[in-house]
Design an enzyme around this catalytic site. Sequence first.
Site, PDB file in Angstrom:
ATOM      1  N   THR A  12       0.835  -1.215   0.000  1.00 24.42           N
ATOM      2  CA  THR A  12       0.000   0.000   0.000  1.00 24.42           C
ATOM      3  C   THR A  12       0.868   1.263   0.000  1.00 24.42           C
ATOM      4  OG1 THR A  12      -1.471  -1.273   1.387  1.00 24.42           O
ATOM      5  CG2 THR A  12      -1.956   1.050   1.198  1.00 24.42           C
ATOM      6  N   VAL A  13       1.863   1.298   0.891  1.00 22.42           N
ATOM      7  CA  VAL A  13       2.681   2.519   0.992  1.00 22.42           C
ATOM      8  C   VAL A  13       3.646   2.611  -0.195  1.00 22.42           C
ATOM      9  CG1 VAL A  13       4.310   3.805   2.430  1.00 22.42           C
ATOM     10  CG2 VAL A  13       2.479   2.493   3.513  1.00 22.42           C
ATOM     11  N   LYS A 102       8.839   1.088  11.633  1.00 19.96           N
ATOM     12  CA  LYS A 102       8.950   1.403  13.075  1.00 19.96           C
ATOM     13  C   LYS A 102       9.487   0.229  13.883  1.00 19.96           C
ATOM     14  CE  LYS A 102       4.126   0.274  13.378  1.00 19.96           C
ATOM     15  NZ  LYS A 102       3.922   0.035  11.961  1.00 19.96           N
ATOM     16  N   VAL A 129       6.476   7.041  12.259  1.00 21.80           N
ATOM     17  CA  VAL A 129       5.591   7.468  13.363  1.00 21.80           C
ATOM     18  C   VAL A 129       4.542   8.434  12.824  1.00 21.80           C
ATOM     19  CG1 VAL A 129       5.456   8.629  15.599  1.00 21.80           C
ATOM     20  CG2 VAL A 129       7.502   7.336  15.014  1.00 21.80           C
ATOM     21  N   GLY A 184     -12.616  -3.393   8.268  1.00 20.56           N
ATOM     22  CA  GLY A 184     -11.240  -3.283   7.774  1.00 20.56           C
ATOM     23  C   GLY A 184     -10.419  -2.239   8.511  1.00 20.56           C
ATOM     24  N   GLU A 187      -6.890  -5.056  12.114  1.00 18.85           N
ATOM     25  CA  GLU A 187      -6.313  -6.242  11.482  1.00 18.85           C
ATOM     26  C   GLU A 187      -7.015  -7.501  11.999  1.00 18.85           C
ATOM     27  OE1 GLU A 187      -3.565  -6.208   9.462  1.00 18.85           O
ATOM     28  OE2 GLU A 187      -3.011  -4.105   9.681  1.00 18.85           O
ATOM     29  N   ASP A 198       2.437  -1.550  18.835  1.00 16.81           N
ATOM     30  CA  ASP A 198       2.678  -0.556  17.785  1.00 16.81           C
ATOM     31  C   ASP A 198       2.987   0.812  18.408  1.00 16.81           C
ATOM     32  OD1 ASP A 198       2.152   0.376  14.824  1.00 16.81           O
ATOM     33  OD2 ASP A 198       0.862   1.650  16.052  1.00 16.81           O
ATOM     34  N   LYS A 202       6.510   3.228  18.476  1.00 22.46           N
ATOM     35  CA  LYS A 202       6.496   4.639  18.053  1.00 22.46           C
ATOM     36  C   LYS A 202       7.006   5.566  19.152  1.00 22.46           C
ATOM     37  CE  LYS A 202       2.813   3.823  14.702  1.00 22.46           C
ATOM     38  NZ  LYS A 202       1.363   3.745  14.513  1.00 22.46           N
TER      39      LYS A 202
HETATM   40  N1  HSE Z   1      -1.783  -0.043  12.786  1.00 26.58           N
HETATM   41  C1  HSE Z   1      -1.377   1.309  13.004  1.00 26.58           C
HETATM   42  C2  HSE Z   1      -2.550   2.101  13.566  1.00 26.58           C
HETATM   43  C3  HSE Z   1      -0.867   2.021  11.782  1.00 26.58           C
HETATM   44  O1  HSE Z   1      -3.632   1.539  13.785  1.00 26.58           O
HETATM   45  O2  HSE Z   1      -2.373   3.283  13.808  1.00 26.58           O
HETATM   46  C4  HSE Z   1       0.504   1.589  11.382  1.00 26.58           C
HETATM   47  O3  HSE Z   1       1.440   1.950  12.348  1.00 26.58           O
END
Ligand code: HSE
Length: 433
Positions: A12-13, A102, A129, A184, A187, A198, A202
């Site tokens: 995607t990115v 990250k 981040v 969606g 995950e 996550d 960060k």
């Molecule tokens: N899964 C992360 C979020 C985004 O829900 O913010 C990717 O770091």
Amino acid sequence: MAFKIGLLGLGTVGTATAEILLNPQKRHPLLQEIEIQRVGVRSPDKSRDVQLPPDIITTDLEAIVSDSSIDIVVELLGGLEPARSLILKAISHHKHVVTANKAVISRYGSEIFSAASQAGVYVLIEAAVGGGIPVIQPLKHSLSANRINRILGIVNGTTNYILTEMAAEGSDFADVLAEAQQLGYAEADPTADVDGFDAADKIVILAETAFGEQVELEDVHREGIGKVSALDIGYAERLGFAIKLLAIAQDSPATPDSLEVRVHPTLVPKDHPLASINGVNNAILVEGEPIGQVMFFGPGAGGGATASAVVSDIMNIAGILQTCGRTETPHPLLSTAPQQQCSVTPMEKLVTRFYARILCVDYPGVIGSLGTCFGRHDVSLESIVQIDFQNGLAEIVVVTHDVREGNFRSALDEIRNLDAINNVSIPSVLRVL
Ligand code: HSE
């Protein structure tokens, strides 16, 4: 002068990054100097949303990081390996690196930045981040005159979406998570987001950038949102708070040579700037001297937003190379110097406010017994109220003044074992900003 990019990853990115690079019209003129030379993918036959000449696509990722025609390697594979090894290999071949990774930077940043410093190349990480929110470069550049005291942020969109929906609908965590997965927004395996992994990655990166010291990921205290109940969100609301998953890095008043670095659900006063950040958005509040507070707000994820940060890093490097050429001494506001290890304050020494919800048998004087016990542990209460009954038990909500976490925990342990209070349980303990 054209700058050649080796792009690793076309998810995607990666796709959104390629789209920007292939469409420079009406964007900064420097973009016209940047060319995608090669693209490394794991599945060459996958259908893609971006048109690239087939002959520049390869599955040989190693060949890209050692290709002498490439100036900047853009790592958008995600995951720890082979991403870390490819980044290090690119550096050893004197390539500049841009990455959104990250997980790699929070664990191996020190190794990577030291290697980059020795090789005289840049490793830029704006996209790691806050997705599209510019925060790494502003910390390094625009705020570099300040002494940073504190960074606190909502850096995970999935959990912010879940908490926002729980507050709006009065629904419980599991129901909103299931709905978010269907839509969606979350995950299929939500662990990294809902358990705070996550956000921990960060805050390590933000802390290292802001305070210039190396923070070990395992030193970060981490709590997810799985235990936050609709009931607590409702009580918090009545007391004038929103519950947010905050990532915090700050000078430690309790231990002056240490930093507090932590991720946990937090009661945030409704008039605080972070209390009104809702849905999938992210926001990062930086406090420094003399500037005071600065807040960065925006889309913390998504292809286009994250690609905006990736391409800005590519342009930063291209701009420097265009004006200064390749030099042995990297630009001090763009590079990351090797850092000393930071000591992280143990949680028992933390001084903060707490919210606790206590269930116990109702009898005259129960609130007095609780108050006395807190007092014995030097825990000063801001409020103690019996709000409701749950299954015949009194539901008592306590909010403390600033207290030492160790003292508060000892008080709770004693309360759990007090003979005077029967059937006691403490379903919720949350910190208050
Ligand atoms: N899964 C992360 C979020 C985004 O829900 O913010 C990717 O770091």
